[in-house]
Design a protein around this motif. Structure first.
Motif, PDB file in Angstrom:
ATOM      1  N   PHE A 103       0.732  -1.103  -0.057  1.00  0.00           N
ATOM      2  CA  PHE A 103       0.423   0.072   0.161  1.00  0.00           C
ATOM      3  C   PHE A 103       0.878   1.165   0.055  1.00  0.00           C
ATOM      4  O   PHE A 103       0.416   2.706  -1.025  1.00  0.00           O
ATOM      5  N   LYS A 104       2.173   1.096   0.358  1.00  0.00           N
ATOM      6  CA  LYS A 104       2.295   2.391   0.466  1.00  0.00           C
ATOM      7  C   LYS A 104       3.192   2.803  -0.996  1.00  0.00           C
ATOM      8  O   LYS A 104       3.789   4.098  -0.791  1.00  0.00           O
ATOM      9  N   ASP A 135       9.894  -2.266   3.567  1.00  0.00           N
ATOM     10  CA  ASP A 135       9.165  -1.753   2.368  1.00  0.00           C
ATOM     11  C   ASP A 135       9.140  -0.481   1.945  1.00  0.00           C
ATOM     12  O   ASP A 135       9.138   0.058   0.517  1.00  0.00           O
ATOM     13  N   PRO A 242      -3.928  -3.987   9.589  1.00  0.00           N
ATOM     14  CA  PRO A 242      -3.074  -4.237   9.596  1.00  0.00           C
ATOM     15  C   PRO A 242      -1.706  -2.732  10.326  1.00  0.00           C
ATOM     16  O   PRO A 242      -1.778  -2.186   9.171  1.00  0.00           O
ATOM     17  N   SER A 243      -0.973  -2.591  11.321  1.00  0.00           N
ATOM     18  CA  SER A 243      -1.169  -1.362  12.035  1.00  0.00           C
ATOM     19  C   SER A 243       0.189  -1.467  12.248  1.00  0.00           C
ATOM     20  O   SER A 243       0.755  -2.403  12.584  1.00  0.00           O
ATOM     21  N   GLY A 244       0.951  -0.558  11.587  1.00  0.00           N
ATOM     22  CA  GLY A 244       1.999   0.124  12.590  1.00  0.00           C
ATOM     23  C   GLY A 244       2.782   1.432  13.479  1.00  0.00           C
ATOM     24  O   GLY A 244       2.062   1.096  14.411  1.00  0.00           O
ATOM     25  N   ASN A 245       3.038   2.432  12.125  1.00  0.00           N
ATOM     26  CA  ASN A 245       3.128   3.176  12.062  1.00  0.00           C
ATOM     27  C   ASN A 245       1.627   4.268  12.559  1.00  0.00           C
ATOM     28  O   ASN A 245       2.101   5.454  12.606  1.00  0.00           O
ATOM     29  N   VAL A 246       0.545   3.820  12.816  1.00  0.00           N
ATOM     30  CA  VAL A 246      -0.636   4.158  12.605  1.00  0.00           C
ATOM     31  C   VAL A 246      -1.111   4.634  11.160  1.00  0.00           C
ATOM     32  O   VAL A 246      -1.712   5.567  10.959  1.00  0.00           O
ATOM     33  N   GLY A 247      -0.517   5.026  10.189  1.00  0.00           N
ATOM     34  CA  GLY A 247      -0.214   5.787   8.911  1.00  0.00           C
ATOM     35  C   GLY A 247      -1.898   5.962   8.432  1.00  0.00           C
ATOM     36  O   GLY A 247      -2.576   6.453   7.962  1.00  0.00           O
ATOM     37  N   ASN A 248      -1.855   4.503   7.526  1.00  0.00           N
ATOM     38  CA  ASN A 248      -2.839   3.613   6.490  1.00  0.00           C
ATOM     39  C   ASN A 248      -3.791   4.092   7.419  1.00  0.00           C
ATOM     40  O   ASN A 248      -4.834   4.537   7.082  1.00  0.00           O
ATOM     41  N   ALA A 296       6.697  -5.124   8.723  1.00  0.00           N
ATOM     42  CA  ALA A 296       6.319  -3.532   8.279  1.00  0.00           C
ATOM     43  C   ALA A 296       5.672  -3.268   9.605  1.00  0.00           C
ATOM     44  O   ALA A 296       5.897  -1.812   9.655  1.00  0.00           O
ATOM     45  N   MET A 297       5.492  -3.910  10.514  1.00  0.00           N
ATOM     46  CA  MET A 297       4.420  -3.618  11.287  1.00  0.00           C
ATOM     47  C   MET A 297       5.332  -3.876  12.732  1.00  0.00           C
ATOM     48  O   MET A 297       4.795  -3.228  13.869  1.00  0.00           O
ATOM     49  N   HIS A 350       1.964  -9.318   6.938  1.00  0.00           N
ATOM     50  CA  HIS A 350       0.660  -8.464   7.661  1.00  0.00           C
ATOM     51  C   HIS A 350      -0.884  -8.374   7.616  1.00  0.00           C
ATOM     52  O   HIS A 350      -1.360  -8.676   8.378  1.00  0.00           O
ATOM     53  N   THR A 372      -2.328  -5.572   2.966  1.00  0.00           N
ATOM     54  CA  THR A 372      -0.872  -4.423   3.125  1.00  0.00           C
ATOM     55  C   THR A 372       0.041  -4.946   1.413  1.00  0.00           C
ATOM     56  O   THR A 372       0.742  -3.583   1.538  1.00  0.00           O
ATOM     57  N   ALA A 373       0.077  -6.137   1.698  1.00  0.00           N
ATOM     58  CA  ALA A 373       1.771  -6.313   1.089  1.00  0.00           C
ATOM     59  C   ALA A 373       0.874  -7.110   0.090  1.00  0.00           C
ATOM     60  O   ALA A 373      -0.117  -8.390   0.694  1.00  0.00           O
TER      61      ALA A 373
HETATM   62  C1  PLP Z   1       4.194  -0.518   6.002  1.00  0.00           C
HETATM   63  C2  PLP Z   1       3.408  -1.905   6.405  1.00  0.00           C
HETATM   64  C3  PLP Z   1       2.101  -1.148   7.495  1.00  0.00           C
HETATM   65  C4  PLP Z   1       2.184  -0.983   8.573  1.00  0.00           C
HETATM   66  O1  PLP Z   1       0.984   0.610   7.663  1.00  0.00           O
HETATM   67  P1  PLP Z   1       1.213   2.110   9.044  1.00  0.00           P
HETATM   68  O2  PLP Z   1       0.762   2.695   7.945  1.00  0.00           O
HETATM   69  O3  PLP Z   1       2.602   1.909   9.711  1.00  0.00           O
HETATM   70  O4  PLP Z   1       0.005   1.436  10.838  1.00  0.00           O
HETATM   71  C5  PLP Z   1       1.475  -2.767   6.967  1.00  0.00           C
HETATM   72  N1  PLP Z   1       1.508  -4.020   5.758  1.00  0.00           N
HETATM   73  C6  PLP Z   1       2.636  -3.801   5.421  1.00  0.00           C
HETATM   74  C7  PLP Z   1       2.996  -4.615   4.144  1.00  0.00           C
HETATM   75  C8  PLP Z   1       3.837  -2.691   5.353  1.00  0.00           C
HETATM   76  O5  PLP Z   1       4.237  -2.117   4.299  1.00  0.00           O
END
Ligand code: PLP
Length: 419
Positions: A103-104, A135, A242-248, A296-297, A350, A372-373
């Motif tokens: 998604f990036k 990613d 699916p979240s890490g930095n919670v930008g999505n 990536a999370m 993810h 997300t990927a």
């Molecule tokens: C970056 C990423 C995430 C996390 O997204 P955030 O916006 O950081 O929460 C989840 N899955 C994949 C495959 C990513 O590349």
């Protein structure tokens, strides 16, 4: 439309273009719109995903110097499909068909085309520095490759990125250079910080996930996808992200605030439990990240939390709007296997976090998990679990065929600027 920092109540105001070129507000906060716009009254799905996304973004650029270029930028940046995988109400929104299959690509491409336009007008050049553990670097390198007035230096730690991720970081030429650093991801980040602080170097910028130009497209695809979902099912969507930095997920909350037909938003995290713990205890404790299969999370101090805190200002308010569950590595593997065996649907580690949350907590409700990927990026994890090869999508195949080309360097940032 003007933008302010999350850290100043009545502080300086910035245009969208300035916010995009600056990345971070001068006081160290993140840019947020001064007021929440509504979805334009003439919003339509009839001209496809990119056009719907353009319409959702239009109010954010009202009066901005990019206003008249926005349609063209969106057409160029969002040039790939945004499909649903329909499965009887247990649907998946697939944000995985961009050039680097994650998604990036949406945010990185929008940022690259916007910056190119702005620099062309100013007749200036910028050099983007990115430290990456996976990613982000690939999406940024691909998005900025061939863009005028821009060059990119990607830094990644030797021996610590997956083989296919390495390929996506090193297959470029021209204005994109890759540096394989004999050190850790932290060393790479430190080198980038040191370069930014060196006053003898000018014209450097970043393409961080906190940049407004990366966030707005993530708002826009939720406006598009939830409107399409409403048109198909005549009900509001529950997104599991699916979240890490919670930008999505911040993009989804911004879409909901604009009036997009979204019932609720659920954050699926891996073993990095900062957000579920906050919901449980009421105390926000950022921490070092732990390594998981959904790398990536792997985030312990989510960088976009400041934006969520500016939307939901008390714990009670946060709890009323945000739900979050944590998923372990064993559950990730089990879910990839179950989803493949039951639905013939191959998902990445993810996306598997989102699918696990659906299966454990939303079995009675219709939901949309966000993919997300593409699983082919994580073949080493996915293939042993499902017991056969994951077909590689065309755009990824093209990248894997290109020769690799990276400079090996130590941890002194000066080496980045030697001819
Ligand atoms: C970056 C990423 C995430 C996390 O997204 P955030 O916006 O950081 O929460 C989840 N899955 C994949 C495959 C990513 O590349």
């Amino acid at each position: 439309m003007m933008y302010v920092s999350t850290r100043s109540e009545n502080g300086e105001r910035f245009s969208a273009s300035d916010a995009i070129l600056k990345g971070l507000a001068p006081d160290g906060g993140l840019f947020i719109p001064e007021s929440v716009p509504s979805i334009p009254f003439d919003f339509t799905l009839s001209r496809g995903a990119w056009y719907a996304m353009y319409q959702a973004m239009r109010p954010y650029f009202e009066g901005d110097e990019l206003e008249d270029d926005l349609e063209e930028i969106c057409r160029s940046a969002f040039s790939f499909p945004v499909p649903f995988f329909h499965n009887g109400g247990k649907d998946t929104l697939e944000l995985i068909y961009g050039p680097t299959a994650a998604f990036k690509d949406f945010g990185a491409r929008f940022l690259a085309y916007s910056m190119e336009k702005l620099l062309e007008r100013r007749n200036e050049d910028l050099s983007i520095l990115v430290a990456t553990s996976g990613d982000t670097g690939g999406a940024v390198a691909s998005a900025f490759h061939g863009r005028k007035h821009l060059s990119v230096k990607v830094l990644f730690p030797e021996g610590r990125v997956a083989e296919r991720q390495r390929k996506q970081l090193t297959c470029w030429d021209g204005n994109v250079e890759s540096y394989e650093v004999a050190g850790s991801f932290d060393d790479c980040q430190k080198m980038v910080k040191e370069a930014f602080m060196d006053s003898s170097l000018s014209g450097l910028s970043s393409a961080n996930s906190i940049n407004l130009g990366r966030l707005l497209p993530q708002m826009a695809y939720y406006v598009y996808a939830s409107s399409l979902y409403k048109a198909i099912y005549d009900r509001e969507a529950v997104f599991i992200i699916p979240s890490g930095n919670v930008g999505n997920s911040t993009g989804a909350f911004w879409a909901k605030a604009m009036g997009a037909p979204i019932k609720s938003i659920v954050l699926a995290v891996n073993a990095n439990r900062t957000i579920p713990d906050y919901l449980e205890t009421g105390e926000y404790r950022p921490r070092p990240s732990v390594e998981t299969l959904a790398n990536a999370m792997d985030v312990g101090a989510p960088s976009n939390m400041e934006r969520l805190f500016s939307l939901f200002r008390t714990v009670e308010d946060f709890r009323a709007n945000v739900t979050s569950y944590s998923v372990s590595d064993d559950e990730i593997r089990r879910t990839i296997k179950e989803e493949y065996e039951e639905n013939g649907h191959i998902i990445c580690p993810h996306t598997a976090c989102g699918e696990r949350v659906r299966r454990d907590h939303y079995s009675d409700e219709d939901t949309v998990v966000v993919a997300t990927a593409h699983p082919a990026k994580f073949d080493k994890i996915v293939e042993p679990v499902i017991g056969h090869v994951v077909p590689v999508p065309g755009q990824l195949y093209d990248i894997l065929q290109k020769p690799s080309n990276a400079k090996s360097i130590g941890t002194d940032y000066h080496e980045l600027f030697e001819a």
